[in-house]
Design a protein around this motif. Structure first.
Motif, PDB file in Angstrom:
ATOM      1  N   ASP B 151       1.012  -1.221   0.022  1.00 20.64           N
ATOM      2  CA  ASP B 151      -0.011   0.150   0.018  1.00 20.64           C
ATOM      3  C   ASP B 151       0.919   1.236  -0.145  1.00 20.64           C
ATOM      4  O   ASP B 151       1.985   1.087   0.609  1.00 20.64           O
ATOM      5  N   TRP B 152       0.411   2.176  -0.613  1.00 19.73           N
ATOM      6  CA  TRP B 152       1.196   3.462  -0.509  1.00 19.73           C
ATOM      7  C   TRP B 152       0.638   4.380   0.444  1.00 19.73           C
ATOM      8  O   TRP B 152      -0.444   4.402   0.791  1.00 19.73           O
ATOM      9  N   ILE B 153       1.617   5.121   1.063  1.00 21.36           N
ATOM     10  CA  ILE B 153       1.211   6.133   2.188  1.00 21.36           C
ATOM     11  C   ILE B 153       1.231   7.499   1.684  1.00 21.36           C
ATOM     12  O   ILE B 153       2.148   8.071   1.001  1.00 21.36           O
ATOM     13  N   TYR B 154      -0.135   8.123   2.047  1.00 18.84           N
ATOM     14  CA  TYR B 154      -0.234   9.674   1.696  1.00 18.84           C
ATOM     15  C   TYR B 154      -0.486  10.567   2.744  1.00 18.84           C
ATOM     16  O   TYR B 154      -0.911   9.850   3.964  1.00 18.84           O
ATOM     17  N   VAL B 155      -0.075  12.045   2.678  1.00 19.43           N
ATOM     18  CA  VAL B 155      -0.500  12.571   3.583  1.00 19.43           C
ATOM     19  C   VAL B 155      -1.377  13.773   3.219  1.00 19.43           C
ATOM     20  O   VAL B 155      -0.685  14.312   1.820  1.00 19.43           O
TER      21      VAL B 155
END
Lengths: 320, 320
Positions: B151-155
């Motif tokens: 999974d990709w991590i975003y903010v």
């Protein structure tokens, strides 16, 4: 003690688990469901040291009272409790006090089948805020606004005990040890009248819990319902401990003005009076008829027997 | 000032009225209904003066922050807000402060279509507890526990601004007036990312709001999901004000460790990455991919470009 982790260490593992809670403590929010056909009933009360309870009150008594005053509000609506959120401000990390507090909270939430679903802790003066939620079948909540002239006025239990208990704690006033104990327990460990509340659902016209004192709290019903009332102070239910300690005259003054009773005051129509008394017989809590609603807007008339009763001016100190 | 009547005088007449509230402030409890097919989402946060905000913070900023930190928790679950209960502890009756506080609360509840359904006031050190509730369609809440390796991590937004804002308030550190203003506003007036939260419902695998600082908060996801993560600090979104005031190296440290951002951190699968970026384009809030989830349990690896990144030891003071 940053962020304490108090909620996690003291409350998480111990909380009662309900089926209508899909996600409890440990995420950003809790997830719950309200049963079909039910309204959600919500109340919030804050208890602060030296304002709502004397300094030095045990963790156990503080937990009991903080939960009970909220449950008493739910009882006054005829609701059954379901979940609570807790915000705890404590001045320092006091292991013994916290153990006391959390164990009592756990016992009570188990007893009432309530789940703690969230909370926050912060370092500061001792203060406890609980938001309590419960359910009531759609349209059956007991409100303050439905009293009609001719309705009878009842109260549960006995009145004024907590106020006298506080007086015993804070002054030189003397009482027999057994009575003293009883009265201080009435201050520290109020009993929310939940079963009475649910029993009243289809029977009472209004209901309120007594926190500030009868004389003051009954006005909320008179205001909301746009009615008046006559209360016969001779009928006010006084405990044996009250009568033995201060006598009837003084007892009546406590019953009218002292706070922290957490008994229910409710009104019932002439037609439902009989059914109500039968239904309450199963609740294991006494209920006493103390007066009647009339049409004189927002006016409370006090009688003793058939004479007007004048409340002496001297007030009592009380927490509420 | 016993019982103040503050809730009544300052909040009652001004509260937004919702159709799902059958009884608001003024009885023992509030009565509400949850729409069919929705779960109830509940969070409680307490802000205390000198712990969560500096002494002297305006009533407006305190109201804004107290509400926003709660709404930020709802956003992190993908919920839309509905009702709040407020417990307000204030040291003295300060008309100007209360007007400021209540007007801001009113503006915000109007803006978000939230109704204040209950509360309590008590005299004591300045502290605000809000319990906020909202709805999420059954089964669609965003939790911390569903991240998968890959999974990709975003903010959202930019990170570290509030922490630098606090530093500017409390130290001699200098900044251009325009930047100073921006950074202090980021501290006092956080924006809950509610629209991003609801947009993420069917797209993200996990979501959390950033309150303690990225480095600390991302661990909650790693712990709950039993995964690890690699974050490339070079990608951390920094504001123009941050870069102009402290430069990139220092900015990265603020972004990793300073609290009070109230941005969302979320994860998304490879398959949903494209849809997510399209959906977020309508939210008017930037979202930046900063790393990826892996299978190394609970381990957070920081990189800068292709080299390991070591966070300097010096910490920042922050409120959270």
């Amino acid at each position: 003690m940053k962020e304490f982790d108090i909620i996690k260490n003291y409350f998480l593992s111990r909380s009662y688990q309900r089926k209508d809670v899909q996600l409890g403590i440990g995420d950003d929010c809790a997830l719950t469901t309200v049963p079909e056909g039910q309204q959600l009933v919500t109340t919030t009360d804050t208890l602060a040291e030296s304002v709502h309870f004397p300094k030095g009150t045990s963790g156990r008594a503080v937990a009991h009272k903080a939960l009970s005053v909220n449950l008493s509000d739910l009882a006054a609506m005829g609701a059954e409790p379901a979940w609570i959120s807790l915000s705890l401000s404590i001045p320092e990390y006091d292991e013994a006090w916290l153990r006391d507090f959390s164990l009592c909270l756990q016992e009570l939430t188990d007893y009432y089948s309530i789940q703690l679903i969230g909370g926050d802790t912060v370092q500061g003066p001792l203060s406890i805020t609980i938001t309590a939620q419960g359910f009531v079948p759609q349209g059956q909540a007991l409100m303050r606004s439905k009293a009609k002239p001719g309705d009878w006025i009842y109260v549960t239990g006995t009145l004024g005990d907590a106020g006298l208990g506080l007086e015993l704690l804070q002054t030189e006033k003397a009482a027999e040890p057994m009575h003293r104990n009883y009265l201080i327990n009435r201050l520290n460990f109020p009993s929310p009248r939940l079963m009475v509340g649910t029993t009243l659902r289809r029977l009472a016209t209004t209901c309120i819990d007594l926190s500030d004192g009868l004389k003051s709290d009954v006005q909320h019903i008179l205001f909301a319902s746009q009615t008046g009332a006559v209360i016969n102070v001779e009928q006010l239910p006084l405990s044996e401990a009250m009568l033995a300690t201060v006598g009837k005259d003084e007892g009546i003054r406590y019953a009218l003005t002292a706070g922290d009773d957490y008994e229910l005051l409710f009104t019932v129509s002439e037609e439902q009076k009989g059914s109500l008394e039968v239904a309450l017989a199963n609740c294991n809590v006494s209920a006493t008829c103390i007066g009647r609603i009339n049409g004189v807007q927002e006016k409370l008339e006090l009688q003793r027997g058939d004479k007007p009763y004048q409340l002496p001016e001297t007030g009592f100190q009380h927490f509420s």
